[in-house]
Write a protein that holds these residues in place. Structure first.
Motif, mmCIF file in Angstrom:
data_model
loop_
_atom_site.group_PDB
_atom_site.id
_atom_site.type_symbol
_atom_site.label_atom_id
_atom_site.label_comp_id
_atom_site.label_asym_id
_atom_site.label_seq_id
_atom_site.Cartn_x
_atom_site.Cartn_y
_atom_site.Cartn_z
ATOM 1 N N THR A 82 0.828 -1.209 0.000
ATOM 2 C CA THR A 82 0.000 0.000 0.000
ATOM 3 C C THR A 82 0.859 1.253 0.000
ATOM 4 O OG1 THR A 82 -1.752 -1.134 1.194
ATOM 5 C CG2 THR A 82 -1.773 1.260 1.298
ATOM 6 N N GLY A 83 0.443 2.227 -0.794
ATOM 7 C CA GLY A 83 1.088 3.543 -0.811
ATOM 8 C C GLY A 83 0.105 4.577 -1.320
ATOM 9 N N ILE A 84 0.533 5.821 -1.297
ATOM 10 C CA ILE A 84 -0.324 6.898 -1.798
ATOM 11 C C ILE A 84 0.121 7.263 -3.201
ATOM 12 C CG2 ILE A 84 -1.038 9.299 -1.469
ATOM 13 C CD1 ILE A 84 -0.964 8.773 1.522
ATOM 14 N N ASP A 85 -0.810 7.141 -4.132
ATOM 15 C CA ASP A 85 -0.550 7.483 -5.538
ATOM 16 C C ASP A 85 -0.586 8.987 -5.766
ATOM 17 O OD1 ASP A 85 0.039 5.249 -7.011
ATOM 18 O OD2 ASP A 85 -1.909 5.120 -7.998
ATOM 19 N N ARG A 90 -7.883 17.965 -0.388
ATOM 20 C CA ARG A 90 -8.470 17.246 0.744
ATOM 21 C C ARG A 90 -8.642 15.754 0.475
ATOM 22 N NH1 ARG A 90 -13.709 20.813 1.674
ATOM 23 N NH2 ARG A 90 -13.889 20.112 -0.456
ATOM 24 N N VAL A 91 -8.303 15.313 -0.710
ATOM 25 C CA VAL A 91 -8.519 13.929 -1.122
ATOM 26 C C VAL A 91 -7.178 13.295 -1.465
ATOM 27 C CG1 VAL A 91 -9.592 12.507 -2.922
ATOM 28 C CG2 VAL A 91 -10.837 14.453 -1.971
ATOM 29 N N PHE A 92 -7.062 11.990 -1.197
ATOM 30 C CA PHE A 92 -5.866 11.265 -1.620
ATOM 31 C C PHE A 92 -6.283 9.920 -2.193
ATOM 32 C CE2 PHE A 92 -6.586 9.975 2.714
ATOM 33 C CZ PHE A 92 -6.273 8.635 2.749
ATOM 34 N N CYS A 106 -4.598 -9.233 -6.967
ATOM 35 C CA CYS A 106 -5.626 -8.201 -7.046
ATOM 36 C C CYS A 106 -4.944 -6.851 -6.884
ATOM 37 C CB CYS A 106 -6.619 -8.459 -5.900
ATOM 38 S SG CYS A 106 -7.816 -7.188 -5.585
ATOM 39 N N GLU A 107 -5.507 -5.837 -7.505
ATOM 40 C CA GLU A 107 -5.016 -4.480 -7.267
ATOM 41 C C GLU A 107 -6.205 -3.541 -7.219
ATOM 42 O OE1 GLU A 107 -2.295 -3.312 -10.304
ATOM 43 O OE2 GLU A 107 -3.663 -3.797 -11.916
ATOM 44 N N GLY A 108 -6.035 -2.475 -6.462
ATOM 45 C CA GLY A 108 -7.141 -1.543 -6.341
ATOM 46 C C GLY A 108 -6.687 -0.180 -5.884
ATOM 47 N N THR A 109 -7.551 0.779 -6.106
ATOM 48 C CA THR A 109 -7.318 2.126 -5.592
ATOM 49 C C THR A 109 -8.518 2.524 -4.745
ATOM 50 O OG1 THR A 109 -8.290 3.159 -7.549
ATOM 51 C CG2 THR A 109 -5.885 2.886 -7.541
ATOM 52 N N GLU A 110 -8.227 3.279 -3.710
ATOM 53 C CA GLU A 110 -9.262 3.849 -2.852
ATOM 54 C C GLU A 110 -9.067 5.356 -2.839
ATOM 55 O OE1 GLU A 110 -9.741 0.687 0.769
ATOM 56 O OE2 GLU A 110 -8.076 2.089 0.870
ATOM 57 N N THR A 111 -10.108 6.092 -3.111
ATOM 58 C CA THR A 111 -10.082 7.539 -2.950
ATOM 59 C C THR A 111 -10.686 7.819 -1.583
ATOM 60 O OG1 THR A 111 -10.346 7.837 -5.326
ATOM 61 C CG2 THR A 111 -10.808 9.753 -3.919
ATOM 62 N N ARG A 112 -9.919 8.542 -0.753
ATOM 63 C CA ARG A 112 -10.316 8.797 0.626
ATOM 64 C C ARG A 112 -10.081 10.266 0.957
ATOM 65 N NH1 ARG A 112 -10.520 4.484 4.392
ATOM 66 N NH2 ARG A 112 -10.274 2.450 3.430
ATOM 67 N N THR A 113 -10.602 10.683 2.101
ATOM 68 C CA THR A 113 -10.363 12.023 2.613
ATOM 69 C C THR A 113 -10.228 11.966 4.123
ATOM 70 O OG1 THR A 113 -11.145 14.312 2.596
ATOM 71 C CG2 THR A 113 -12.820 12.607 2.856
ATOM 72 N N PHE A 114 -9.497 12.887 4.683
ATOM 73 C CA PHE A 114 -9.456 13.031 6.139
ATOM 74 C C PHE A 114 -10.665 13.848 6.559
ATOM 75 C CE2 PHE A 114 -5.194 11.733 5.367
ATOM 76 C CZ PHE A 114 -4.803 11.076 6.525
ATOM 77 N N VAL A 115 -11.229 13.535 7.721
ATOM 78 C CA VAL A 115 -12.402 14.273 8.192
ATOM 79 C C VAL A 115 -12.242 14.702 9.649
ATOM 80 C CG1 VAL A 115 -14.053 13.200 6.595
ATOM 81 C CG2 VAL A 115 -13.636 12.144 8.826
ATOM 82 N N MET A 116 -12.943 15.805 9.963
ATOM 83 C CA MET A 116 -13.065 16.334 11.322
ATOM 84 C C MET A 116 -14.550 16.536 11.576
ATOM 85 S SD MET A 116 -10.226 19.371 11.228
ATOM 86 C CE MET A 116 -9.964 19.453 12.995
ATOM 87 N N ARG A 117 -14.902 16.777 12.830
ATOM 88 C CA ARG A 117 -16.296 17.105 13.165
ATOM 89 C C ARG A 117 -16.444 18.624 13.214
ATOM 90 N NH1 ARG A 117 -18.622 12.398 14.366
ATOM 91 N NH2 ARG A 117 -17.328 10.796 15.281
ATOM 92 N N ASP A 118 -17.539 19.134 12.645
ATOM 93 C CA ASP A 118 -17.806 20.567 12.735
ATOM 94 C C ASP A 118 -18.495 20.860 14.073
ATOM 95 O OD1 ASP A 118 -20.503 19.935 12.441
ATOM 96 O OD2 ASP A 118 -20.632 20.643 10.378
ATOM 97 N N ALA A 119 -18.900 22.096 14.286
ATOM 98 C CA ALA A 119 -19.494 22.507 15.564
ATOM 99 C C ALA A 119 -20.759 21.717 15.893
ATOM 100 C CB ALA A 119 -19.804 24.001 15.536
#
Length: 137
Positions: A82-85, A90-92, A106-119
Protein backbone atom coordinates in the motif's frame (compact mmCIF):
# COMPACT_ATOMS: atom_id res chain seq x y z
CA UNK A 1 4.24 5.53 -4.83
CA UNK A 2 7.10 6.90 -2.79
CA UNK A 3 6.44 5.27 0.59
CA UNK A 4 4.84 1.84 0.85
CA UNK A 5 3.90 -0.60 3.58
CA UNK A 6 3.21 -4.32 3.49
CA UNK A 7 0.26 -5.78 5.40
CA UNK A 8 0.28 -9.59 5.64
CA UNK A 9 -2.87 -11.69 5.50
CA UNK A 10 -3.22 -15.39 6.29
CA UNK A 11 -6.25 -16.55 4.28
CA UNK A 12 -8.64 -18.53 6.49
CA UNK A 13 -11.23 -21.12 5.46
CA UNK A 14 -13.99 -18.66 6.44
CA UNK A 15 -12.60 -16.07 3.98
CA UNK A 16 -13.57 -18.32 1.08
CA UNK A 17 -16.77 -19.17 -0.77
CA UNK A 18 -17.99 -22.79 -1.13
CA UNK A 19 -15.60 -23.28 -4.07
CA UNK A 20 -12.64 -22.46 -1.80
CA UNK A 21 -11.94 -19.11 -3.52
CA UNK A 22 -11.51 -15.95 -1.45
CA UNK A 23 -14.86 -14.13 -1.42
CA UNK A 24 -14.20 -10.77 -3.11
CA UNK A 25 -15.36 -8.47 -0.24
CA UNK A 26 -12.51 -9.86 1.87
CA UNK A 27 -10.01 -8.19 -0.46
CA UNK A 28 -11.73 -4.86 0.24
CA UNK A 29 -11.60 -5.56 3.99
CA UNK A 30 -7.88 -6.31 3.76
CA UNK A 31 -7.25 -3.16 1.72
CA UNK A 32 -9.09 -1.13 4.36
CA UNK A 33 -6.91 -2.66 7.08
CA UNK A 34 -3.82 -2.02 4.94
CA UNK A 35 -4.80 1.66 4.68
CA UNK A 36 -4.71 2.09 8.46
CA UNK A 37 -1.53 -0.02 8.63
CA UNK A 38 0.09 2.36 6.13
CA UNK A 39 -0.62 5.47 8.23
CA UNK A 40 0.45 3.81 11.48
CA UNK A 41 3.67 2.70 9.76
CA UNK A 42 4.29 6.29 8.66
CA UNK A 43 4.15 7.41 12.29
CA UNK A 44 0.61 8.79 12.53
CA UNK A 45 -1.02 8.02 15.88
CA UNK A 46 -4.15 5.81 16.03
CA UNK A 47 -7.36 7.57 14.94
CA UNK A 48 -8.66 7.83 18.54
CA UNK A 49 -5.49 9.70 19.53
CA UNK A 50 -5.57 11.94 16.44
CA UNK A 51 -9.16 12.85 17.19
CA UNK A 52 -8.21 13.91 20.74
CA UNK A 53 -5.07 15.85 19.75
CA UNK A 54 -5.82 17.16 16.25
CA UNK A 55 -9.54 16.63 15.69
CA UNK A 56 -8.95 14.17 12.82
CA UNK A 57 -11.50 11.35 12.98
CA UNK A 58 -10.25 9.11 10.15
CA UNK A 59 -10.26 8.56 6.41
CA UNK A 60 -13.67 7.58 5.03
CA UNK A 61 -13.81 5.89 1.67
CA UNK A 62 -15.18 7.97 -1.22
CA UNK A 63 -14.55 5.69 -4.20
CA UNK A 64 -12.99 2.30 -4.87
CA UNK A 65 -11.79 0.50 -7.99
CA UNK A 66 -10.63 -3.11 -7.92
CA UNK A 67 -9.24 -5.49 -10.52
CA UNK A 68 -8.94 -9.21 -9.82
CA UNK A 69 -6.18 -11.07 -11.65
CA UNK A 70 -5.77 -14.46 -9.93
CA UNK A 71 -7.73 -16.38 -7.33
CA UNK A 72 -6.54 -17.15 -3.80
CA UNK A 73 -7.63 -19.82 -1.33
CA UNK A 74 -7.35 -20.73 2.34
CA UNK A 75 -3.95 -21.55 3.74
CA UNK A 76 -2.21 -19.00 1.52
CA UNK A 77 -0.31 -15.99 2.80
CA UNK A 78 -0.93 -12.74 0.90
CA UNK A 79 0.83 -9.39 1.10
CA UNK A 80 -1.03 -6.11 0.56
CA UNK A 81 1.44 -3.46 -0.66
CA UNK A 82 0.00 0.00 0.00
CA UNK A 83 1.09 3.54 -0.81
CA UNK A 84 -0.32 6.90 -1.80
CA UNK A 85 -0.55 7.48 -5.54
CA UNK A 86 -1.76 11.06 -5.42
CA UNK A 87 -2.64 13.91 -3.06
CA UNK A 88 -5.45 16.19 -4.32
CA UNK A 89 -6.07 18.87 -1.70
CA UNK A 90 -8.47 17.25 0.74
CA UNK A 91 -8.52 13.93 -1.12
CA UNK A 92 -5.87 11.26 -1.62
CA UNK A 93 -5.65 8.03 -3.61
CA UNK A 94 -4.34 4.87 -1.95
CA UNK A 95 -3.02 2.14 -4.26
CA UNK A 96 -3.07 -1.47 -3.08
CA UNK A 97 -1.40 -4.43 -4.75
CA UNK A 98 -2.27 -7.83 -3.28
CA UNK A 99 0.48 -10.35 -3.98
CA UNK A 100 1.13 -14.01 -3.26
CA UNK A 101 4.90 -13.95 -3.41
CA UNK A 102 5.60 -12.35 -6.80
CA UNK A 103 2.15 -13.18 -8.25
CA UNK A 104 -0.34 -10.32 -8.53
CA UNK A 105 -3.70 -11.47 -7.18
CA UNK A 106 -5.63 -8.20 -7.05
CA UNK A 107 -5.02 -4.48 -7.27
CA UNK A 108 -7.14 -1.54 -6.34
CA UNK A 109 -7.32 2.13 -5.59
CA UNK A 110 -9.26 3.85 -2.85
CA UNK A 111 -10.08 7.54 -2.95
CA UNK A 112 -10.32 8.80 0.63
CA UNK A 113 -10.36 12.02 2.61
CA UNK A 114 -9.46 13.03 6.14
CA UNK A 115 -12.40 14.27 8.19
CA UNK A 116 -13.07 16.33 11.32
CA UNK A 117 -16.30 17.10 13.16
CA UNK A 118 -17.81 20.57 12.73
CA UNK A 119 -19.49 22.51 15.56
CA UNK A 120 -22.69 20.46 15.09
CA UNK A 121 -20.80 17.15 15.15
CA UNK A 122 -21.11 16.45 11.41
CA UNK A 123 -18.08 15.14 9.54
CA UNK A 124 -16.37 17.50 7.11
CA UNK A 125 -13.52 16.85 4.70
CA UNK A 126 -10.18 18.53 5.46
CA UNK A 127 -6.67 18.48 4.04
CA UNK A 128 -4.12 16.49 6.03
CA UNK A 129 -1.94 19.01 7.94
CA UNK A 130 1.47 19.48 6.29
CA UNK A 131 3.45 18.06 9.22
CA UNK A 132 1.44 14.82 9.14
CA UNK A 133 1.50 14.62 5.36
CA UNK A 134 5.31 14.90 5.42
CA UNK A 135 5.37 11.65 7.42
CA UNK A 136 3.50 9.90 4.60
CA UNK A 137 5.48 11.14 1.59
Amino acid sequence: MAKTSVFEVQVQFGDCDPAGIVFFPNFLRWMDAASLHFFMGCGLPPWRELEKTRGLVGTPLLEIHTRFVQSATYGERLQVHTGIDEWRGRVFVHRHRVLRGDTLICEGTETRTFVMRDAEGRLKSVALPDDLRALCD
